[in-house]
Every structure is written in structure tokens, then in C-alpha cells.
Design an enzyme around this catalytic site. Structure first.
Site, PDB file in Angstrom:
ATOM      1  N   GLY A  41       0.815  -1.205   0.000  1.00  0.00           N
ATOM      2  CA  GLY A  41       0.000   0.000   0.000  1.00  0.00           C
ATOM      3  C   GLY A  41       0.844   1.246   0.000  1.00  0.00           C
ATOM      4  O   GLY A  41       2.062   1.200   0.230  1.00  0.00           O
ATOM      5  N   ARG A 155      -5.999   8.687  17.466  1.00  0.00           N
ATOM      6  CA  ARG A 155      -6.439   9.786  16.611  1.00  0.00           C
ATOM      7  C   ARG A 155      -6.767   9.383  15.171  1.00  0.00           C
ATOM      8  O   ARG A 155      -7.006  10.261  14.345  1.00  0.00           O
ATOM      9  CB  ARG A 155      -5.422  10.940  16.617  1.00  0.00           C
ATOM     10  CG  ARG A 155      -5.259  11.596  17.981  1.00  0.00           C
ATOM     11  CD  ARG A 155      -4.761  13.004  17.861  1.00  0.00           C
ATOM     12  NE  ARG A 155      -3.416  13.069  17.334  1.00  0.00           N
ATOM     13  CZ  ARG A 155      -2.822  14.192  16.955  1.00  0.00           C
ATOM     14  NH1 ARG A 155      -3.475  15.336  17.047  1.00  0.00           N
ATOM     15  NH2 ARG A 155      -1.610  14.180  16.488  1.00  0.00           N
TER      16      ARG A 155
END
Length: 490
Positions: A41, A155
Site C-alpha cells: 500500500g 487519533r
């Protein structure tokens, strides 16, 4: 493998509310002891490659920073990610990091456990079983709670950052934009995933908090159930501006699955409340809510995966120690027979510290002669007293565990058109306690509010009881309160 975090000041690529950028992956570095296999990726900061490690022989995922973004600041961020992952990766639901270093061409890299699939690939293609989603929610929330206890915010909690190990275990990955609790400030230099970001994060009021992580956990579990992010409209406008507007203003829509109970819909809606104060107070509280739904559905309860605090480990009582009554004497509570010392080949008594059949230990020198009759009787008497005391304490503990949960004394009911509002006084809730409201035989998800509204479709009698929920246990229910609704406005 999920993509790496996006470059500073941009919204990273993601289906539904994220800007998609395409580029060719960089050249995989030559890493001693590793053989390159293929690209996994690409992201704004880094590429992820599949390598085979030569010794020990295994497949690994290697995250490599892009040469054009490597500077002192990015290098420090990458090093911080490596350190965070190393500290947290002993958790069973956090991706394992094996090592970190710098390649010969100057690019830092991170060697991680290879996982062949992400939930981001599955949840849109097939409907995940409800039991599996609840289990994944508990495990990933356990990972988040563990990170919070170490002062770390993730986050970027979302389905594509949940990988699946070769044994089917979900693990949380990509702490690339993690921040330390209390130091996360609003900033446009952080990549974020719009569909799973809390309103206050999108409004740039805060870069991250425990409350915003609870929102992301709720949005992630919702996505796994619904096959889409919470505010994504099938066939509608799901651009960034439209999504942000709905996240900031719209109510959380139902998942649309008939097998999802109302209690779970309520848990997820609470987690995605617009006001952070209205959400579960922690990832741990969110876990308890999911476990309560598992209990309601008679599903096996997924175990909490949060390490015991150091102080609890230090004060834990060794059950074997409960039979000890002195420095040099012990009596086994399970046997009434006296123990004779074994003799060695020389006929001398074997010291208790060397006797494998002895349950006691000697502090100081081993005794070479048997204790006197009086002292033996005294020892047995003390042991008996200790044993009786333990039995009584155990009975009191059992009794206390059933009776230490407060009971709601008086439930009131009022009607307003088709809505029945039940309310009651706080009987003395502690931190982490909650109410479970049972209406017409159906129980709600745990809640902190001392009120509960029921909307009726037709006239009739509505009855409710309220029970206090504490540490996975429920106390005695309140007296049932019923009220009659004669007419429902049309």
C-alpha cells in the site's frame, strides 16, 4: 494493509469523505536479512511493502518513509511512532512491531507483523455477524483504553486501521498520528479521516481527546454493522463538505439491520453524541456497554483486555500464602491429617526448605528437631482460626457482592402526548455505574441519565423497572412503575 497516515495539512485518501490521491509507490529499499516480495500500500508519508525475513523466516510488513518527505521533523514523528508501537504492541489487539531502523538510502523503516486483511476490505463487501462485531468492538476498545492509560491517543480509529491476524484476531494498527494525552492541540498539520472523526475535531476545536476517541470507536462499530460510515448516504452526496455538515448537525441514523437491538443502537448513538460530555466517559465505559449488549443477547462475553495496574499486582494476595501461619509452620486447609517429615537416606530429617512435599518455608536455619506438643497444638489452633476467618470472609464477600449495589427506590412516570417519561432519584451511583431500564420486558443499554423516554405507537399500559449496573453485575430492580396512555396523537 492500511495506508500510512497522510501528509501534513491534507485529508488522507479514504472512500467516503476523503480526497483520493494516486501516485506510484517508491522503490523498495534493500534491507539486509529481508527479501522484497511486493507492494502492499501507499500513503502520503510512507509506502508499505511485503518482505520475507530470512531469520527467523516469516512474512513481515515493512513501512518505509518516502525520501521526499524525510526531514528532521518527520524523522522524529516516525521515531515516535516506532517507540509508541513498541511500547503498546505487547497488547493482544495492537499490531506487533519487530524492529525499526534506517535503510542504506537514508529512509527510516518499521518492520511489523504482516496481516493479510483489513476490516476495511470486509465490512463493505459482506455483512459481518453481530456477535463478531461486538467482539471486535470490545477488543479494539481494550487496545484504545490501554493506549489511553499510557497517555497515548490514537487519533485515527477506523475500520481500515483494524487488521486481521492469521488467526483471525483483530488488531489496531497505524499510530502514525498518535499524540500524547494532554498535549494534543488543534492543528491543521494532522491527517484525519472525516467519516470517523468527531465533530469537535472537524471543527478544529481539538486535535484529539478521550471523548473524540470514544466517538471514533462508536463510528467504527457502527460502520462494521451497517456496511457504511454513520453519516454516509447510499447513492447521495458523500463528499467531504456534505459529510462534515451531517456529522456536525444530523442525528445518528439507525444501522438498518433488523438483528441489531435497540440497546446497541442507543450505545452507538450515545458514543456519537454531539456534545463530548454526553458520550461514554472512557473507552472502558464503552466496552462495558458492549458487554452489556452481549449479555442481553445471551452471547459469550468478550473478555476485557486491559492490563492490571501495577499497584493491584503488588497488593494481590497469593492464595497459597493464605495457609501460612508463621515463618516456619504451615497447615494445609484441605487436609486434616498431620504431615510427617520425610527422611533422607542418612536418616536425618530433610529441611523443610528442601522438602518438595512441604507447604511451609523456613526463614533462617532449618529446624533439626520436631516442634513441641504445645507449640504444635498452638499452630493447629491458629491455623484453624485462620481457616474459619477465611471462610467467613468469603461468605461476607459473596453476600456483599450481591448487596453492595444500590437500588432505585421510586420511579415516577409522566406523559406528554405519545411520550412516557420515566424518572427517578440517584440512589448513590459511583464512577462507572449505570442504569438499565426495562420496559415491557426489554432492557435498555446502560445509561447515566436518571430518566428514560418511551414513544408509543398506540394507546396502552407501559411499565418500567430500573436496575443499577456495576462492574458487569446488576442489582435488585426497582418496584415496577406503570402508567396508562389513553390516546396517541396522530
Amino acid at each position: 494493509m492500511p495506508e500510512a497516515p497522510c501528509a501534513p495539512g491534507r485529508i488522507a485518501p479514504e472512500a467516503g469523505g476523503r480526497i483520493v490521491s494516486r501516485r506510484l509507490p517508491s522503490t523498495p529499499p534493500n534491507l539486509p536479512g529481508f527479501s522484497f516480495i511486493r507492494v502492499l500500500g501507499s500513503g502520503g508519508f510512507a509506502d508499505v511493502f511485503l518482505y520475507e525475513q530470512n531469520m527467523p523466516r516469516r512474512l513481515v510488513a515493512v513501512k518505509v518513509l518516502l525520501a521526499e518527505v524525510v526531514n528532521d521533523e518527520v524523522r522524529q514523528m516516525f521515531q515516535a511512532e516506532a517507540n509508541l508501537m513498541a511500547q503498546l504492541s505487547s497488547h493482544p489487539s495492537i499490531l506487533t512491531v519487530y524492529q525499526a531502523s534506517v535503510a542504506a538510502d537514508g529512509r527510516p523503516y518499521l518492520v511489523m507483523e504482516y496481516c493479510s486483511a483489513t476490516l476495511g476490505q470486509r465490512y463493505r463487501a459482506v455483512q459481518l455477524p453481530l456477535a463478531e462485531v461486538l467482539s471486535i468492538g470490545v477488543r479494539i476498545a481494550s487496545a484504545v483504553e490501554t493506549a489511553h492509560r499510557q497517555g497515548v491517543l490514537h487519533r485515527d480509529i477506523k475500520p481500515s486501521n483494524i487488521l486481521t491476524t492469521a488467526y483471525g484476531h483483530p488488531v489496531l494498527s497505524d499510530f502514525g498520528i498518535a499524540a500524547t494525552l494532554g498535549q494534543a492541540e488543534a492543528s491543521d498539520a494532522v491527517g484525519l479521516s472525516v467519516p470517523w472523526s468527531a465533530p469537535e475535531v472537524l471543527l478544529d476545536e481539538v486535535a484529539g481527546s478521550v471523548a473524540s476517541e470514544v466517538w471514533s470507536l462508536g463510528a467504527t462499530v457502527y460502520s462494521l454493522l451497517a456496511g457504511r460510515s454513520p453519516f454516509e448516504v447510499p447513492g447521495g452526496d458523500n463528499g467531504t463538505v456534505a459529510l462534515v455538515g451531517r456529522i456536525e448537525k444530523a442525528k445518528v441514523p439507525p444501522t438498518g439491520r433488523p438483528d441489531v437491538p435497540r440497546s446497541l443502537e442507543t450505545v452507538l448513538a450515545r458514543a456519537m453524541s454531539k456534545r463530548p460530555a454526553d458520550r461514554q466517559g472512557s473507552a472502558l465505559e464503552f466496552i462495558r456497554d458492549l458487554q452489556a449488549v452481549e449479555e442481553e443477547l445471551a452471547l459469550p462475553q468478550t473478555q476485557l483486555e486491559v492490563a492490571m495496574d501495577d499497584w493491584a499486582l503488588a497488593t494481590a494476595v497469593d492464595l497459597d500464602e493464605r495457609t501460612r501461619i508463621g515463618a516456619g509452620t504451615s497447615v494445609a486447609a484441605s487436609s486434616g491429617r498431620s504431615r510427617r517429615r520425610r527422611s533422607g537416606a542418612s536418616g536425618r530429617p530433610v529441611p523443610r526448605s528442601l522438602d518438595p512435599h512441604s507447604q511451609g518455608s523456613l526463614s533462617g536455619r532449618a529446624r533439626s528437631s520436631p516442634p513441641s506438643t504445645g507449640r504444635l497444638i498452638l499452630g493447629v489452633a491458629i491455623a484453624a482460626a485462620v481457616f474459619v476467618g477465611l471462610v467467613v470472609a468469603g461468605l461476607l464477600t459473596v453476600a456483599g457482592s450481591a448487596g453492595d449495589i444500590p437500588v432505585v427506590a421510586d420511579v415516577r412516570a409522566s406523559t406528554d402526548g405519545a411520550t412516557v417519561e420515566f424518572a427517578w432519584d440517584d440512589p448513590g451511583l459511583r464512577q462507572g455505574d449505570a442504569y438499565i431500564v426495562t420496559v415491557q420486558g426489554r432492557s435498555s443499554a446502560p445509561q447515566r441519565a436518571a430518566e428514560y423516554a418511551v414513544n408509543l405507537d398506540e394507546p396502552g399500559t407501559v411499565c418500567a423497572t430500573v436496575t443499577v449496573w456495576r462492574d458487569g453485575r446488576t442489582g435488585e430492580p426497582s418496584a415496577e412503575r406503570c402508567t396508562e396512555v389513553d390516546e396517541v396523537p396522530r
